[in-house]
Design an enzyme around this catalytic site. Structure first.
Site, mmCIF file in Angstrom:
data_model
loop_
_atom_site.group_PDB
_atom_site.id
_atom_site.type_symbol
_atom_site.label_atom_id
_atom_site.label_comp_id
_atom_site.label_asym_id
_atom_site.label_seq_id
_atom_site.Cartn_x
_atom_site.Cartn_y
_atom_site.Cartn_z
ATOM 1 N N THR A 42 0.737 -1.163 0.051
ATOM 2 C CA THR A 42 0.045 0.096 -0.046
ATOM 3 C C THR A 42 0.739 1.354 -0.118
ATOM 4 O OG1 THR A 42 -1.888 1.148 1.094
ATOM 5 C CG2 THR A 42 -0.216 0.112 2.442
ATOM 6 N N ARG A 43 0.346 2.476 -0.672
ATOM 7 C CA ARG A 43 1.040 3.699 -0.515
ATOM 8 C C ARG A 43 0.128 4.761 0.121
ATOM 9 N NH1 ARG A 43 -1.506 5.394 -5.898
ATOM 10 N NH2 ARG A 43 -1.540 7.389 -5.181
ATOM 11 N N HIS A 91 -7.839 2.132 5.563
ATOM 12 C CA HIS A 91 -9.152 2.405 6.173
ATOM 13 C C HIS A 91 -9.630 1.000 6.259
ATOM 14 C CE1 HIS A 91 -8.601 6.901 5.658
ATOM 15 N NE2 HIS A 91 -8.394 6.584 4.633
ATOM 16 N N HIS A 95 -9.617 -1.494 3.487
ATOM 17 C CA HIS A 95 -8.462 -2.280 3.324
ATOM 18 C C HIS A 95 -8.057 -3.277 4.363
ATOM 19 C CE1 HIS A 95 -7.614 2.016 2.110
ATOM 20 N NE2 HIS A 95 -7.223 1.290 0.856
ATOM 21 N N ARG A 141 -7.562 -3.982 -7.015
ATOM 22 C CA ARG A 141 -8.150 -3.187 -8.170
ATOM 23 C C ARG A 141 -7.268 -2.096 -8.412
ATOM 24 N NH1 ARG A 141 -10.780 1.454 -9.477
ATOM 25 N NH2 ARG A 141 -12.600 1.060 -10.962
#
Ligand code: PPS
Length: 570
Positions: free
Chosen positions: A197-198, A202, A205, A291
């Protein structure tokens, strides 16, 4: 230099020399040339040295580069989708030759590694952009980097590591591939699914990662990128504090957080494949691809660069030889009627799906509007509110640009006084003439010197605005590309308004308060903007003011009203 066979993830390259090899390498430093690494290159060197980029042993030589660009493989056929190259200036490249040692130094001058140059080549950047990133379109951040920041020549060769880059932040979370593999072994974790992740995490996720871990029957590694991400992203300090809060929500001893010092390229499908290989090197056996993985946003035609699930398709294609298993995931959506998150392909027509877009989320944060608990965790929201105070407390920059005599300084001064009258924030004026006196006295008006002058102004202004102050800049700033770079340096950090003082040259010349137009016309003053030097007018300024049409009071008032409408002043 050793190749370790680790319990997880296959062969790991370790390029950091030790003992006698390190002593010998340090002696080579005496005669080596020096290259100051860019921020992106420091990230690449770290992952080359620590094995995150195994099987690479250095920066790609031309044959490997060509092969990677065209086939996603090194020339020996090994799968490797991303060109890892050392770009340098033409001048520097001309000063070094094949066989020579180059000390690669970080921003403080510390030599991290020695590159033994094996090849020197000029890449076809257009081709690289099209093949690797999908289009030669500078709306793509990596293409923009390639054309405007990367040097013209690439140096290839093997590295001898001297030391890994030093990080002073979150030391307890900065685990290298070898250390992470050892930690997994100590904990008895044999099945690990990695989450890239970058962004701040929340609930969507959280739910996605929990489901992924359950479906793979694996422990979870939350593995955020903290090297370089997309310009404008939330800074990694805030994100890591958020991740630490989220980690506490997973069932006891099931999840771990570690930071990845990677410089992302936002290359979508190719990047997903690259991320998977990196996670394999870090000892994971599963990797989540969701996605729009590593998507760069919209292209210059307003369309997505890649299809939402292209990354999953590409990883699937290479699945058998990857050595790490993809856990594909659909977008997670909140179904209010079920009070839970469900993957997009499980949503039924009866479901009432709620959504808060990124833009809406930021609006709520900045305006102190409630964000529902189904969307995020209270502790994450508190962190992000600390990072993004309401606009009325954020710093910003008013960047005036326009011809000499257009009225920039006059309006800038009037706005400054109004802002001081309102109070609450420090206001700093960086006027063209003043800057040239105090900051840039040695500079002239060549393109190179003007750029340097504007970059200095932009740098000082961004430091002021990032610290919560107001910076008002009023240079001519004739070049669009330089102004765009300055704007970019504010993205996600502080506000930036470009104000074009578009007074026609005839009016400026008629005013000629300093007598410079007369001198320029007489040929006494050479390279004068608008006469015999270019001025590239902004295409989309935030405000455009023509002082032959509006008074200076009205112009200043228009700016104040704009600031009010944007929320920067109460
Ligand atoms: S730049 O191009 O943005 O770096 O220029 P800047 O620092 O704003 O400096 C502009 C002021 O310098 C005076 N001056 C010239 N301007 C343009 N071209 C040439 N060759 C030149 N030589 C001197 C001029 O007074 C500018 O001030 P302003 O306030 O814009 O009239």
């Amino acid at each position: 230099m050793t190749a370790l066979i680790a319990p997880h993830g296959g062969t790991l390259i370790d390029l950091v020399a030790s003992g006698a090899a390190l002593d010998a390498a340090k002696k080579r430093l005496l005669t080596a040339a020096s290259w100051d690494l860019t921020a992106r290159q420091v990230c690449d060197v770290e992952l080359l040295l620590n094995g995150g980029f195994s099987p690479l042993r250095g920066f790609l030589n031309q044959a490997d580069y060509d092969s990677v660009v065209e086939t996603l493989r090194l020339k020996d056929g090994t799968l490797w989708p991303m060109p890892i190259t050392l770009d340098v200036s033409e001048t520097f490249a001309a000063s070094v030759s094949v066989g020579q040692d180059i000390a690669l130094r970080d921003s403080e001058g510390v030599a991290l590694a020695i590159l033994t140059v094996e090849s020197k080549y000029t890449p076809d950047k257009k081709k690289e952009a099209v093949q690797v990133f999908g289009a030669d379109d500078t709306a793509h951040p990596a293409v923009q980097y390639l054309h405007t920041k990367a040097g013209a020549v690439y140096l290839g060769g093997t590295l001898t590591g001297l030391e890994l880059p030093t990080h002073y932040d979150f030391k307890h979370l900065r685990t290298h591939p070898k250390q992470l593999r050892e930690l997994f072994t100590q904990r008895g974790w044999g099945r690990i699914v990695a989450f890239q992740t970058r962004n701040p995490m929340h609930r969507a996720h959280y739910e996605l990662t929990k489901r992924a871990a359950i479906s793979a029957e694996a422990n979870l590694l939350v593995h955020p990128v903290v090297g370089m991400t997309k310009p404008g992203d939330v800074d990694h300090y805030s994100r890591v504090r958020c991740y630490e809060h989220v980690l506490a929500s997973y069932p006891e001893s099931t999840a771990m957080l570690s930071l990845l010092p990677l410089a992302m390229r936002m290359a979508g499908p190719r990047e997903a494949l690259w991320h998977a290989i990196i996670r394999k090197n870090y000892g994971c056996n599963f990797f989540i691809v969701g996605r729009d993985h590593a998507g760069p946003g919209k292209n210059s035609q307003g369309k997505d660069f890649y299809g939402a699930y292209d990354a999953q398709e590409l990883v699937k294609k290479y699945q058998d030889e990857l050595g790490i298993t993809m856990v594909p995931f659909q977008e997670m959506l909140y179904a209010e009627n079920r009070c839970e998150y469900v993957p997009a392909d499980e949503v039924t027509p009866d479901d009432k799906v709620l959504n808060i877009s990124g833009t809406e989320f930021r609006r709520r944060l900045q305006n102190d509007i409630d964000v529902p608990e189904w969307f995020s965790f209270p502790a994450v929201l508190t962190e992000l509110k600390r990072t993004y105070p309401p606009k009325a407390r954020q710093g910003f920059c008013l960047f005036f640009t326009g011809l000499s005599g257009s009225g920039k300084s006059t309006i800038a001064n009037a706005v400054m006084v109004k802002l001081l009258e309102i109070g609450g924030r420090a206001v700093t004026m960086l006027d063209g003439d003043q800057v040239r006196k105090h900051l840039s006295s040695e500079l002239g008006f060549s393109k190179e010197h003007r750029d340097l002058n504007i970059r200095r102004i932009g740098y000082v202004a961004s430091e002021i605005a990032k610290s919560g102050g107001i910076a008002i800049c009023a240079p001519i700033a004739p070049y669009a590309a330089t102004r765009r770079d300055i704007r970019e340096s504010f993205e996600g950090q502080a506000g930036f308004l470009e104000i074009h003082v578009s007074t026609p040259i005839e009016t400026c010349e008629a005013r000629d308060r300093k007598g410079l137009y007369a001198k320029a016309r007489a040929g006494i003053l050479k390279g004068f903007t608008g006469i015999d030097d270019p001025y590239e007018a902004p295409e989309n300024p935030d405000i455009c003011l023509d002082t032959s049409q509006v008074s200076k009071e009205e112009a200043a008032q228009r700016i104040v009203l704009k600031l009010q409408s944007l929320g920067y002043i109460g």
